[in-house]
Structures are given as C-alpha cells and as structure tokens.
Design an enzyme around this catalytic site. Sequence first.
Site, short mmCIF file in Angstrom:
data_model
loop_
_atom_site.label_atom_id
_atom_site.label_comp_id
_atom_site.label_asym_id
_atom_site.label_seq_id
_atom_site.Cartn_x
_atom_site.Cartn_y
_atom_site.Cartn_z
CG ASP A 13 4.43 -7.43 -4.22
OD1 ASP A 13 3.89 -6.38 -4.60
OD2 ASP A 13 5.54 -7.82 -4.64
CE LYS A 16 1.53 -2.56 -0.01
NZ LYS A 16 2.28 -3.78 -0.35
N GLY A 40 2.48 -1.96 -7.12
CA GLY A 40 1.50 -2.61 -7.99
C GLY A 40 0.46 -3.22 -7.07
CG HIS A 41 -1.10 -1.34 -4.26
ND1 HIS A 41 -1.28 -0.31 -3.38
CD2 HIS A 41 0.18 -1.76 -4.09
CE1 HIS A 41 -0.14 -0.10 -2.72
NE2 HIS A 41 0.76 -0.96 -3.14
CD GLN A 223 6.96 0.96 -2.41
OE1 GLN A 223 6.91 1.98 -1.75
NE2 GLN A 223 6.41 0.86 -3.60
#
Length: 425
Positions: A13, A16, A40-41, A223
């Site tokens: 988080d 990225k 989750g990007h 990650q």
Amino acid sequence: MASTVLVGLQWGDEGKGKIIDYMTERSDVVVRFQGGNNAGHTVEIGAEKFVLHLVPSGILREGILNVIGNGVVVNPVALWEEIDALQRRGVAASSRLRLSGRSQLIFAYHCLMDGFREGRLGDRKLGTTRRGIGPAYADKVSRTGIRASAMADAGRMEALFRAQAAEYNAIFRQAGCEVLDVDAEWAKVKAVLPHLVPLLDDTALLVNRAADAGKEILFEGAQGTWLDIDYGTYPYVTSSNTTSGAACTGGGLAPCRIDRVVGVLKAYSTRVGSGPFPTELQDATGDLLRTRGGEYGATTGRPRRCGWFDAVATRYAVMLNGASRVALTKLDVLDSLPVLRICTAYQLDGKTITDMPVDSADLERAVPVYEEMPGWQQDTTGVRSRRALPKAARAYVARLLELSGTKLQIVSVGPKRDQTFTVGR
Ligand code: GDP
Ligand code: IMO
Ligand code: MG
C-alpha cells in the site's frame, strides 16, 4: 528504451498503483508478476477512482499492453468481475489485457481453506485478505494446482476442478466445517470461461518480443518487501516473493534484461494484518496518519496500522531489491505535524542494531531508536517541484534518502495523477 521493475519497499500500500499509472505515460507494457487479488492498487484520475486487484495499473491508458504474468495467482471469477466493472466504466480492459496460460488459478475452495486456517490460528492468525492466496500458491508448489491454460478446454477444466474441489471438500468435511457447493461453483467458473479464454497467451514470449522491439516495459509489484515469503516478517507474510527478483521468474524476462528497479516508499509506515511493526503508533498521531492518509485497506477495507518512517527496514529493503531510485508518496499526509520521527536503529536485548533481524520474534521485541526533525506545517498538495517544497520537507526527504541509501525519482503529494512530479531519472 528500458525495462523497469517497480516494487513496494515497506508492507504494501505504498501507492504503487498511482505511481505505475503515472509512469505509464512513457511505457508500452505493464506486467503483474506475483500476488493475486489480495492486492488493491488505487489510481485516481480527476474525479474518477479505480481500485485494481488483478488487472495491471496500466489498464487506464489506451495503447498499453497489460500482462498478467505466470507468477500471478488468478481467481477467474474475480478477474472477470474486475474486467467487466472496468468495461462498464468505459475502460476497454479486455482488449488491453493478456493472461499467462502458466498462471495458477484460485477457486472458491482456496478461499474457504484460507478462512478455515485463519480461524484455527485464533489469536495467531496472519490477518490474510482471505482471497485464497496462500492455499493457491501451496497447490502450485505441491504440483496439484490448475493452470489458466486449462480453461481453453472446458471439459478438461471441469474434470480438474471437480477433482480438486472433492479433495478440499473431503478435508472440510473431516474438519466439520463449511463444504463447497461444487455444482454452484462450477457454474460460476464455466460462465466466465468464454470471457477469459480469448485473453490466454504465452506472455513470456509477448514480454520478450516487446523487449526485443525496444518497448518500455514496467513490472508492477504487488504487496511490499516485508511481506515477501522469504525476506518478510515470516510467518506474517504473503505467499509469494514480492521483491524485484520475482519480476524475472514471474514475468518471464531474464535478469540481464532488467535495467533498473524503482522502489515505492511511503513517507511514513503502514501495515495491514498481523505481524511485527516496530514503529507502530497506537496513539493520536497514528490516528491522524490513518485519517489524513485514508489508511483503510483497498481490498478489505480494514484500518491500516500506521507508524513513523523506519529507515532500518527501508535500507534493508533498498538493498534486497536493488532499488537505486524511489518514488516517495504521501508526503502531504505529514503536512500538519509539528515534529516528525525517523527510526534509525533498533534496541534489541541491550544492543543497538541497524540491520533487520532475521527472526520475526526478535523484530517483535525490537525497540525503535528515533531521531526527530521539525515538520513544515504547510500544505504541499499543490507543490509540483522539489524546489517548491517547504525547506523542512526537503530536509526530511533528504534525510530519508540518505538513511535509506537511495535516490529520488518521483514525489507524490496527493492521490491524483497530477499530484506527482519527477525530480530525477
Ligand atoms: P498500492 O497498493 O501500493 O497501490 O497502494 P493503495 O492504493 O492500496 O494505497 C495507497 C492509497 O493512498 C490510495 O488510496 C491512494 O489513492 C493514496 N495515495 C497515493 N499516493 C498518495 C499521495 O501522495 N498522497 C495521498 N494523500 N494519498 C495518496
Ligand atoms: P498491495 O499490492 C498490504 C497482507 C495481508 C496479510 C498478509 C497475508 O495492495 O500493496 P494474503 O492474503 O496475501 O495471504 O495475506 O499480507 N497483504 C497486503 N497488505 N497490501 C497488499 O497488497 C497486501 N496483500 C496482502 O493483510 O497481512
Ligand atoms: Mg494496496
């Protein structure tokens, strides 16, 4: 033209997705090489906000080839849901996306197993995203997994799925817990096959041909370094290598063809899920970081644990990844703080150490040694150059880089695409 690997240098988080989207202004291909829909990007463009889980963050720009590489674990039902949702919002996702036939599939039984194991761990639970990541990678390594290429033949796929689902159900039954409704689940899988089969490809060939043609390739890590299966805070990690080397094994490009590694670094620290986190703040400052930084999981919505910048962990992460450049994100979140702290060493059993301990139990006991710097207490969200940053912010950034042993390439001062600037190459 070059190939660049972008990885998170902390616990995930770091921003990225935003940085990949920014960098794709100059790229041709974006490759996800590990992880799955545990990621989750977030990408914000104007008033639009997209949260990507399996689909690479280059998807929002026309003309970019987005690749889900062989190192990724893919839940086919979740992948189609994501593609479909993007297409409903006007993003031509299918036509910009290729899926490695060598990637491993995640099914509902992996998710059930993930939850089942977490439940049994009780207080020692890992705090996984419950997306079936661990069980799917375990099947891959046990050589009992099902690869995406099997989807091309629905009959074969059904036989493989039913056999594997029966194995899992036998375990669930014995444990006296929830059993998978195999027919209902197969119906869901079958329904997405016609959408996903056309995306299947030999993506190692695609990526290498793009490199041969001099295209700009970006490898999108998921990650972060401290969640790496080997180097992370084991067992409080994810089930893949999240460090830069995985771009080669999970993306298909040889190490000699990778030109550089860019690390994404948040100006403070966060972690979601269990595990050691020496600089964690369980006080009003931690709450302030969470609120100002919107630190809630993009995948699970869980509040993220927040803390000061950890230069011990970061320096080690820079080393592991070969991150000669960094994109520094969320500097604006610190705008209101009068004093900032940076962890420069740990106290462990009466000794001062400046490298990450190997054992998580040691890291759990490590007490951070801090140095303090003055805050800037000015709004930086409108800043678009290094020179325009408040003096104290420049000093803080310079100190982070000095302690971490890396150089600055990109600065991010807000969630939006245009709240970003490049300072070096
Ligand atoms: P990722 O998993 O590394 O892509 O990061 P996430 O998307 O999970 O979390 C980063 C969060 O911070 C998202 O909500 C982003 O929109 C947001 N974000 C990214 N960069 C910045 C920044 O520079 N400032 C602020 N305030 N928010 C940012
Ligand atoms: P992005 O790509 C932050 C964490 C989970 C848990 C541990 C194991 O958005 O940075 P898993 O479901 O992978 O078995 O969970 O890893 N985790 C993440 N934390 N960002 C992520 O991805 C994460 N993906 C997994 O919270 O602690
Ligand atoms: Mg995320």
